[in-house]
Design a protein around this motif. Sequence first.
Motif, PDB file in Angstrom:
ATOM      1  N   TYR A  34       2.603  -5.640  15.517  1.00  0.00           N
ATOM      2  CA  TYR A  34       1.804  -4.343  15.595  1.00  0.00           C
ATOM      3  C   TYR A  34       1.705  -3.784  14.217  1.00  0.00           C
ATOM      4  CZ  TYR A  34       0.544  -0.048  17.559  1.00  0.00           C
ATOM      5  OH  TYR A  34      -0.019   1.277  17.508  1.00  0.00           O
ATOM      6  N   PHE A  35       3.060  -3.698  13.642  1.00  0.00           N
ATOM      7  CA  PHE A  35       2.782  -2.926  12.267  1.00  0.00           C
ATOM      8  C   PHE A  35       2.213  -3.676  11.333  1.00  0.00           C
ATOM      9  CE2 PHE A  35       5.009  -2.431   8.051  1.00  0.00           C
ATOM     10  CZ  PHE A  35       4.977  -0.979   8.091  1.00  0.00           C
ATOM     11  N   VAL A  36       2.168  -4.897  11.104  1.00  0.00           N
ATOM     12  CA  VAL A  36       1.615  -5.483  10.056  1.00  0.00           C
ATOM     13  C   VAL A  36       0.539  -5.881  10.233  1.00  0.00           C
ATOM     14  CG1 VAL A  36       2.798  -7.856  10.790  1.00  0.00           C
ATOM     15  CG2 VAL A  36       1.960  -7.404   8.447  1.00  0.00           C
ATOM     16  N   PHE A  37       0.112  -6.498  11.218  1.00  0.00           N
ATOM     17  CA  PHE A  37      -1.536  -7.114  11.537  1.00  0.00           C
ATOM     18  C   PHE A  37      -2.420  -5.939  11.829  1.00  0.00           C
ATOM     19  CE2 PHE A  37       0.899 -10.739  12.754  1.00  0.00           C
ATOM     20  CZ  PHE A  37       0.716 -11.815  11.730  1.00  0.00           C
ATOM     21  N   ARG A  38      -1.888  -4.926  12.455  1.00  0.00           N
ATOM     22  CA  ARG A  38      -3.048  -3.683  12.595  1.00  0.00           C
ATOM     23  C   ARG A  38      -3.157  -2.895  11.453  1.00  0.00           C
ATOM     24  NH1 ARG A  38      -4.037  -2.078  18.112  1.00  0.00           N
ATOM     25  NH2 ARG A  38      -4.079  -3.814  19.140  1.00  0.00           N
ATOM     26  N   THR A  39      -2.503  -2.989  10.553  1.00  0.00           N
ATOM     27  CA  THR A  39      -2.413  -2.292   9.281  1.00  0.00           C
ATOM     28  C   THR A  39      -3.410  -3.207   8.033  1.00  0.00           C
ATOM     29  OG1 THR A  39      -0.274  -1.134   9.442  1.00  0.00           O
ATOM     30  CG2 THR A  39      -1.077  -1.212   7.116  1.00  0.00           C
ATOM     31  N   PHE A  40      -2.843  -4.389   8.238  1.00  0.00           N
ATOM     32  CA  PHE A  40      -3.511  -5.192   7.120  1.00  0.00           C
ATOM     33  C   PHE A  40      -4.717  -6.188   7.471  1.00  0.00           C
ATOM     34  CE2 PHE A  40       0.705  -3.928   5.682  1.00  0.00           C
ATOM     35  CZ  PHE A  40       0.232  -3.637   4.116  1.00  0.00           C
ATOM     36  N   THR A  41      -4.771  -6.548   8.671  1.00  0.00           N
ATOM     37  CA  THR A  41      -5.851  -7.550   9.140  1.00  0.00           C
ATOM     38  C   THR A  41      -6.745  -6.775   9.901  1.00  0.00           C
ATOM     39  OG1 THR A  41      -4.834  -7.894  11.089  1.00  0.00           O
ATOM     40  CG2 THR A  41      -4.153  -9.298   9.350  1.00  0.00           C
ATOM     41  N   GLY A  42      -7.845  -7.447  10.211  1.00  0.00           N
ATOM     42  CA  GLY A  42      -8.958  -6.870  11.046  1.00  0.00           C
ATOM     43  C   GLY A  42     -10.085  -6.371   9.941  1.00  0.00           C
ATOM     44  N   LYS A  43     -10.899  -5.634  10.647  1.00  0.00           N
ATOM     45  CA  LYS A  43     -12.227  -5.034   9.714  1.00  0.00           C
ATOM     46  C   LYS A  43     -11.776  -3.947   9.064  1.00  0.00           C
ATOM     47  CE  LYS A  43     -15.995  -7.248  12.642  1.00  0.00           C
ATOM     48  NZ  LYS A  43     -16.995  -6.911  13.331  1.00  0.00           N
ATOM     49  N   GLY A  44     -11.195  -3.057   9.792  1.00  0.00           N
ATOM     50  CA  GLY A  44     -10.739  -1.813   9.397  1.00  0.00           C
ATOM     51  C   GLY A  44     -11.923  -0.812   9.036  1.00  0.00           C
ATOM     52  N   ASN A  45     -11.520   0.484   8.606  1.00  0.00           N
ATOM     53  CA  ASN A  45     -12.738   1.371   8.190  1.00  0.00           C
ATOM     54  C   ASN A  45     -12.457   2.028   6.660  1.00  0.00           C
ATOM     55  OD1 ASN A  45     -15.107   2.613   9.098  1.00  0.00           O
ATOM     56  ND2 ASN A  45     -14.005   3.957  10.645  1.00  0.00           N
ATOM     57  N   ILE A  46     -12.774   1.025   5.606  1.00  0.00           N
ATOM     58  CA  ILE A  46     -12.008   1.501   4.480  1.00  0.00           C
ATOM     59  C   ILE A  46     -12.860   2.643   3.966  1.00  0.00           C
ATOM     60  CG2 ILE A  46     -12.099   0.373   2.122  1.00  0.00           C
ATOM     61  CD1 ILE A  46     -10.143  -1.087   3.933  1.00  0.00           C
ATOM     62  N   ALA A  47     -14.165   2.705   4.302  1.00  0.00           N
ATOM     63  CA  ALA A  47     -15.001   3.875   3.679  1.00  0.00           C
ATOM     64  C   ALA A  47     -14.416   5.212   4.391  1.00  0.00           C
ATOM     65  CB  ALA A  47     -16.327   3.621   4.082  1.00  0.00           C
ATOM     66  N   GLN A  48     -13.729   5.266   5.467  1.00  0.00           N
ATOM     67  CA  GLN A  48     -13.462   6.433   6.182  1.00  0.00           C
ATOM     68  C   GLN A  48     -12.204   6.982   5.603  1.00  0.00           C
ATOM     69  OE1 GLN A  48     -15.632   8.128   7.880  1.00  0.00           O
ATOM     70  NE2 GLN A  48     -17.076   6.473   7.187  1.00  0.00           N
ATOM     71  N   LEU A  49     -11.345   6.076   5.054  1.00  0.00           N
ATOM     72  CA  LEU A  49     -10.023   6.490   4.535  1.00  0.00           C
ATOM     73  C   LEU A  49     -10.150   7.735   3.437  1.00  0.00           C
ATOM     74  CD1 LEU A  49      -8.587   3.068   4.275  1.00  0.00           C
ATOM     75  CD2 LEU A  49      -8.176   4.567   6.055  1.00  0.00           C
ATOM     76  N   PRO A  50      -9.004   8.608   3.528  1.00  0.00           N
ATOM     77  CA  PRO A  50      -8.978   9.581   2.497  1.00  0.00           C
ATOM     78  C   PRO A  50      -8.867   9.271   1.133  1.00  0.00           C
ATOM     79  CG  PRO A  50      -7.444   9.912   4.503  1.00  0.00           C
ATOM     80  CD  PRO A  50      -7.802   8.678   4.637  1.00  0.00           C
ATOM     81  N   HIS A  51      -8.669   8.132   0.734  1.00  0.00           N
ATOM     82  CA  HIS A  51      -8.398   7.587  -0.498  1.00  0.00           C
ATOM     83  C   HIS A  51      -8.930   6.360  -0.444  1.00  0.00           C
ATOM     84  CE1 HIS A  51      -4.764  10.344  -1.214  1.00  0.00           C
ATOM     85  NE2 HIS A  51      -5.654  11.166  -1.332  1.00  0.00           N
ATOM     86  N   LYS A  52      -9.564   5.852  -1.782  1.00  0.00           N
ATOM     87  CA  LYS A  52     -10.222   4.681  -1.728  1.00  0.00           C
ATOM     88  C   LYS A  52      -8.900   3.544  -1.905  1.00  0.00           C
ATOM     89  CE  LYS A  52     -13.157   1.504  -4.399  1.00  0.00           C
ATOM     90  NZ  LYS A  52     -14.318   1.624  -5.343  1.00  0.00           N
ATOM     91  N   PRO A  53      -8.654   2.650  -1.025  1.00  0.00           N
ATOM     92  CA  PRO A  53      -7.489   2.000  -1.204  1.00  0.00           C
ATOM     93  C   PRO A  53      -7.244   0.975  -2.229  1.00  0.00           C
ATOM     94  CG  PRO A  53      -8.583   1.076   0.368  1.00  0.00           C
ATOM     95  CD  PRO A  53      -9.376   2.233   0.163  1.00  0.00           C
ATOM     96  N   HIS A  54      -6.330   0.668  -2.991  1.00  0.00           N
ATOM     97  CA  HIS A  54      -6.113  -0.296  -3.890  1.00  0.00           C
ATOM     98  C   HIS A  54      -4.579  -0.598  -3.880  1.00  0.00           C
ATOM     99  CE1 HIS A  54      -4.444   2.651  -6.803  1.00  0.00           C
ATOM    100  NE2 HIS A  54      -5.316   3.513  -6.050  1.00  0.00           N
ATOM    101  N   GLU A  55      -4.380  -1.681  -4.594  1.00  0.00           N
ATOM    102  CA  GLU A  55      -2.861  -2.281  -4.703  1.00  0.00           C
ATOM    103  C   GLU A  55      -2.066  -1.274  -5.210  1.00  0.00           C
ATOM    104  OE1 GLU A  55      -0.275  -3.413  -3.448  1.00  0.00           O
ATOM    105  OE2 GLU A  55      -1.062  -5.420  -3.221  1.00  0.00           O
ATOM    106  N   ALA A  56      -0.667  -1.066  -4.998  1.00  0.00           N
ATOM    107  CA  ALA A  56       0.191  -0.217  -5.484  1.00  0.00           C
ATOM    108  C   ALA A  56       0.315  -0.689  -7.105  1.00  0.00           C
ATOM    109  CB  ALA A  56       1.560   0.091  -4.786  1.00  0.00           C
ATOM    110  N   PRO A  57       0.734   0.513  -7.995  1.00  0.00           N
ATOM    111  CA  PRO A  57       1.173  -0.058  -9.295  1.00  0.00           C
ATOM    112  C   PRO A  57       2.419  -0.854  -9.070  1.00  0.00           C
ATOM    113  CG  PRO A  57       1.787   2.302  -8.912  1.00  0.00           C
ATOM    114  CD  PRO A  57       0.845   1.820  -7.541  1.00  0.00           C
ATOM    115  N   MET A  58       2.431  -1.709 -10.336  1.00  0.00           N
ATOM    116  CA  MET A  58       3.604  -2.570 -10.250  1.00  0.00           C
ATOM    117  C   MET A  58       4.987  -2.246 -10.035  1.00  0.00           C
ATOM    118  SD  MET A  58       4.300  -5.987 -10.399  1.00  0.00           S
ATOM    119  CE  MET A  58       3.077  -6.432 -10.501  1.00  0.00           C
ATOM    120  N   GLY A  59       5.315  -0.993 -10.679  1.00  0.00           N
ATOM    121  CA  GLY A  59       6.631  -0.217 -10.586  1.00  0.00           C
ATOM    122  C   GLY A  59       6.835   0.052  -9.185  1.00  0.00           C
ATOM    123  N   MET A  60       5.930   0.380  -8.588  1.00  0.00           N
ATOM    124  CA  MET A  60       6.150   0.870  -7.165  1.00  0.00           C
ATOM    125  C   MET A  60       6.509  -0.393  -6.029  1.00  0.00           C
ATOM    126  SD  MET A  60       4.029   3.361  -4.452  1.00  0.00           S
ATOM    127  CE  MET A  60       3.849   4.397  -5.890  1.00  0.00           C
TER     128      MET A  60
END
Length: 802
Positions: A448-474
Amino acid sequence: MFQVLCIFIPLIAALFMPFFFKKVRSIHTGWFVLVVPIFLASYYATFIPITSKGDSVIAQLHWIPSLGISFVSYLDGLSLLFSILITGIGALVVLYSIFYLNRTKEQLHNFYIYLLMFMSAMLGVVQSDNMMTLYLFWELTSISSFLLIGYWFNRDKSRFGALKSMMITVAGGMLMLGGFVLLALMGDTFSIRELIAQAPELAANDLFVLALILILLGAFTKSAQFPFYIWLPDAMEAPTPVSAYLHSATMVKAGIYLVARFTPIFAQSEVWIWLVAGIGLLTLFWGSFFAVKQTDLKGILAFSTVSQLGLIMSLLGVGAIAFHVEGAADSAFKYATFAAIFHLINHATFKGSLFMIAGIVDHETGTRDIRKLGGLMSIMPVSFTVALIGSFSMAGIPPFNGFLSKEMFLTAMLSIAEFDLFNFATWGILFPIIAWIASVFTFIYSLYFVFRTFTGKGNIAQLPHKPHEAPMGMLISPVILAVLVVGIFFIPNIVADLFIKPAVIAIQPFLYTHPEQVDIHISAWHGVNTELLMTLGIFAIGFVLFLTLSKWQKIYNAFPAKLTLNNLYDFIIYELSGNWMYRLSSSYMTGSNRRYLGLMFGAFSLIVIGTLFSKDAFYVTFEGASPVHLHQVILIIVLVIGTITTVFAKSRITSIVALGAVGYTVSLFFVLFKAPDLALTQLVIETISVALFLLAFYHLPKFKKEQERNRFKFGRALVSFAVGAMVTLVALSAHSQKLVPSIAEYYKETVYSLAGGGNIVNVILVDYRGFDTLFEITVLAIAGMAIYGMIKLRLSRKGGKL
């Protein structure tokens, strides 16, 4: 000595955090902090060759030797494992926080002060051999975690979560202290090592079970066991580095450590076995079942942490059965304690990485609501990979370390029904059943934790921030933990030899004396057996339930919202302790000093007089007393008349004169008792007092009509009589029951020969009570300077001069 001082190094480093934060603005404060856990982890790693052989290292720093309280750093296999987890995971958390917390927007010096304080506290808990210093550090973990959880103090939920965690864990800590005191009374020592050596004798003591329960309450509250787990989900309002550190690898493991450390003492009792194993298994099921209900990423991880802590706790309880089974070192029970330590290590790796990934998702998308997430796999591939590894390990899927310890957990649960001990042959059948059902839900919430977060269609445009990969340091810290998750699966026996087996002999010293005697070889394949069939069932049923989650997840709505432990807590804290107590206190907190004094003096008199007669302590004899003469009776009558006149006089001038008469009468008593210096002092004080009253008389307001008559109040008269009776009875009883000679005889004999004085009162004030007199003079001097300052200020405002 240095071994003990290492416990305090983080605390010492915390003192310099404000300087680094304010003076070195160009560098993130976390880089300075990172040096501390790296140094400590490296230092503790040097002890691995010693503990891996079954040896231990002890260092001591005396604190209160008269009470037997010292800072004793005891590093054996168990405490060293926790020390390395605390500093090693701490280093990764600090590195993660450098990129997670903005150095220009956050009060970083506060954050790192609290974090370092917590690190010192945890090191003190796991290394202390003295129960009193262990308790000191134990409560310091509660205080520092309160500050960390409430770090964003401008948020209501942060403050609420911080208060909730402290109220529950501190209450448990105080109960635990009671257990420590009882143990110390039974064993006549605060040393845990010495108490372990006395374990069989302690078990026969009538206070043994009470001490056991009190200590378990402290452990259960800290490690979020049922029903005390309710503070952990609310603590998720803390910054993610705090959650990754406190609630996966360290603070919640303090209760686990306490149970493990005291198992050699309390495993003698079946009460310990049933409580630890039973409550642990209940917590495992409860946490895993309700984790599937959560919609917040950190909420899912919070309940999963509750369930995993229950799993470890249940293993420690089952492992304690080995103390009662002949040949247990060669039976299936040997897997229980081993599996508990193994899963503790595994949990720190996969849960730490998952908390960090939850923080990354929140940081990069602006939300942790799983209902708004989805489809992040292609956008955040590294985060997805780490989350997949951590989740599959938590679910017990190979080739990840969680699979190995989960299989050993099932083996331990199945072994219970093999022995007819403490009714385990009857009720023990429930253990593997509940463990299996809880494991199914563990499988579900992991997917539930991993697949509901990372798979599926999602609603990227409705998220508060435009998602992107975290910086390498994080990503460095969670990637390192993910590598450990995979690496431990392939080299489990190296980890076992270095860390697990030495810890096991520390928990079961009566069964093993050397790590080589812990004859357990970890492997991923044991052939087709019951554990494998149970695992396949977990995977199959768990996967089907996950696919149909939307169809049955509504069952959680059937639980009444009002019938929850959280509502019970709210009722106790806010309704019972808040509103009800407010109404009760309002009934007597009227703002009247006279009422307050009446209540205090009345209660005090009742307690003292009641104790005198209930304990048959009142006894009067007039042997050796001086005879009472007529002139003394006359003075007593004058004293009583003056006192009554002072109280009931209808004018202030009459009261002042009557009060002066009382004082001068007392000075006459001093003259009759041959104490001229006291009489002179009393005369001077009374003269000054009367003069001051008369000076202030001009400025006092006139009597109002309702003030002109002092009516008789029965309650006040009763309290006054009780106070007088109390003082009289205590004085007569004390005079009549002198158990030792009066100190006056010592003064008479030594005032001239030792002090070289002729006036006994002066010598007592200057020599025997020199410091007391000095402090009295100091107080008077301070009061005099304050009065001088106020007078000078008043004159300066009026334009006058002093």
